[in-house]
Design a protein around this motif. Structure first.
Motif, short mmCIF file in Angstrom:
data_model
loop_
_atom_site.label_atom_id
_atom_site.label_comp_id
_atom_site.label_asym_id
_atom_site.label_seq_id
_atom_site.Cartn_x
_atom_site.Cartn_y
_atom_site.Cartn_z
N GLU A 102 43.81 40.67 36.30
CA GLU A 102 44.99 39.59 37.46
C GLU A 102 46.84 39.48 37.11
O GLU A 102 46.96 38.68 37.26
CB GLU A 102 44.71 39.39 38.63
CG GLU A 102 45.21 38.79 39.58
CD GLU A 102 45.43 39.56 40.94
OE1 GLU A 102 46.42 41.25 40.04
OE2 GLU A 102 44.43 40.30 42.03
N GLN A 123 45.39 31.72 46.07
CA GLN A 123 46.01 32.20 44.72
C GLN A 123 47.20 32.61 45.21
O GLN A 123 47.77 32.29 46.87
CB GLN A 123 45.68 33.55 44.34
CG GLN A 123 43.96 34.00 43.66
CD GLN A 123 43.66 34.79 44.09
OE1 GLN A 123 42.96 35.28 42.74
NE2 GLN A 123 44.96 35.68 44.22
N TYR A 211 36.77 50.49 44.78
CA TYR A 211 37.25 49.66 45.62
C TYR A 211 37.89 49.77 47.34
O TYR A 211 38.47 50.86 47.07
CB TYR A 211 38.38 49.37 44.41
CG TYR A 211 38.98 48.38 45.03
CD1 TYR A 211 38.79 46.83 44.33
CD2 TYR A 211 40.64 48.47 45.27
CE1 TYR A 211 40.05 45.58 45.13
CE2 TYR A 211 41.55 47.55 45.80
CZ TYR A 211 41.22 46.46 45.07
OH TYR A 211 41.67 44.99 46.08
O1 6CM Z 1 42.09 42.73 44.28
C1 6CM Z 1 42.25 42.45 43.53
N1 6CM Z 1 42.64 41.36 43.25
C2 6CM Z 1 41.32 39.93 43.53
C3 6CM Z 1 41.35 39.12 43.42
O2 6CM Z 1 42.97 38.54 42.90
C4 6CM Z 1 41.83 39.59 45.88
C5 6CM Z 1 43.32 39.42 45.87
C6 6CM Z 1 44.29 40.17 46.45
C7 6CM Z 1 45.25 40.17 46.30
C8 6CM Z 1 46.32 41.00 47.42
C9 6CM Z 1 47.42 40.75 48.14
C10 6CM Z 1 48.86 40.81 46.77
C11 6CM Z 1 50.19 39.83 47.18
C12 6CM Z 1 50.87 40.90 47.91
C13 6CM Z 1 51.85 41.22 47.92
C14 6CM Z 1 53.24 41.46 49.19
C15 6CM Z 1 54.49 40.93 48.37
C16 6CM Z 1 54.95 42.83 48.09
C17 6CM Z 1 56.34 42.68 48.33
C18 6CM Z 1 56.98 44.07 48.41
C19 6CM Z 1 58.97 43.67 48.27
O3 6CM Z 1 41.20 40.50 46.26
C20 6CM Z 1 43.30 43.43 42.72
C21 6CM Z 1 44.76 43.34 44.02
C22 6CM Z 1 45.34 44.30 43.38
C23 6CM Z 1 46.66 44.47 44.02
C24 6CM Z 1 48.06 44.66 43.79
#
Ligand code: 6CM
Length: 256
Positions: A102, A123, A211
């Motif tokens: 990750e 997280q 997914y």
């Molecule tokens: O499913 C994925 N990962 C898992 C374990 O970590 C879990 C987490 C998901 C979190 C997804 C949130 C990401 C943060 C978003 C940030 C937004 C701000 C962006 C700003 C842009 C200017 O389910 C894989 C997740 C893959 C994510 C790409």
């Protein structure tokens, strides 16, 4: 007789999930089964746009906004050789290996172990300029689902993450913006029967993966920048994660 009874009880304690006793259990059960149904629906019908493709991997999205924030549902399908659905979902669920695959993470903490197969996790994700840094608080659950539609087929495995609340991590503390997420990884193994009754090896395994993810960024972020980040990060995640599981399982006994 008494000895057998004691042994039986011990096994129940060891193998039965403790999760059903937890107040979150009805929600965990409902959301996990809903996500399983949702993942099994195809991407035909014109509502899904293909936005990334690489070999067997295809990623689709639907552009949706809530209160001006992009919350685009994403669905990806992939086929990976040499691993089982149980192995895939195990490594997706297991916090011990999360930093191995990750790349968006800065910190992670298990706030509560509800059962061996059910955790509450906080997280902190890396900041992406110009947006504020995000955190995510969610329960995470993994389970085997018997395949009712085809009794000869292998069971299905699902890992599901869904936002929740926890007294140790109130969302209004600190400067993080909390995202809201519902994510699932659904996997099914197929085995090509080896010739002449030889043993099944990893060469005979194919794992079909779906997914699905819906993330609400929780606070202001420019929509076009967010979509650009997703377009880059989701394919990177799925390729890296599946390769990690392949490498990790190589030369190891198969876990069905
Ligand atoms: O499913 C994925 N990962 C898992 C374990 O970590 C879990 C987490 C998901 C979190 C997804 C949130 C990401 C943060 C978003 C940030 C937004 C701000 C962006 C700003 C842009 C200017 O389910 C894989 C997740 C893959 C994510 C790409």
């Amino acid at each position: 007789q008494q000895y057998l009874e004691r042994l039986k009880n011990k096994q129940v304690v060891r193998f039965a999930s403790q999760a059903p006793a937890h107040p979150l259990w009805p929600e965990i059960e409902r959301v996990t089964l809903e996500q399983l149904q949702y993942a099994r629906l195809g991407v035909e019908g014109g509502v899904w746009q293909l936005f990334a493709e690489d070999g067997e991997m295809k990623m689709y999205k639907r552009e949706e906004e809530v209160d001006g924030l992009a919350v685009d549902p994403l669905k990806a399908v992939h086929t990976v050789k040499g691993v089982t659905g149980r192995e895939m979902t195990h490594y997706f669920f297991s916090p011990d290996v999360r930093f191995e695959w990750e790349t968006t993470l800065e910190q992670m903490k298990v706030l509560e172990t509800i059962a061996d197969d059910t955790l509450i996790i906080l997280q902190i994700h890396k900041r992406v300029w110009p947006a504020s840094q995000r955190d995510a608080l969610f329960w995470s659950h993994v389970r085997r689902v018997p395949n009712d539609t085809d009794r000869d087929a292998q069971d299905i495995w699902i890992a599901c993450n869904h936002s929740t609340e926890h007294h140790e991590a109130p969302s209004n503390e600190g400067k993080m913006v909390r995202v809201a997420l519902t994510v699932c990884l659904v996997c099914q193994t197929s085995i090509e029967p080896p010739a002449d009754g030889r043993p099944v090896t990893r060469d005979h395994l194919t794992c079909k993966i779906t997914y699905c993810s819906v993330v609400n960024p929780g606070g202001w972020v420019p929509t076009s920048a967010l979509r650009a980040v997703y377009k880059r990060e989701y394919p990177k995640f799925l390729k890296r994660f599946t390769q990690y599981v392949k490498d990790r399982c190589d030369k190891q006994p198969i876990l069905f």
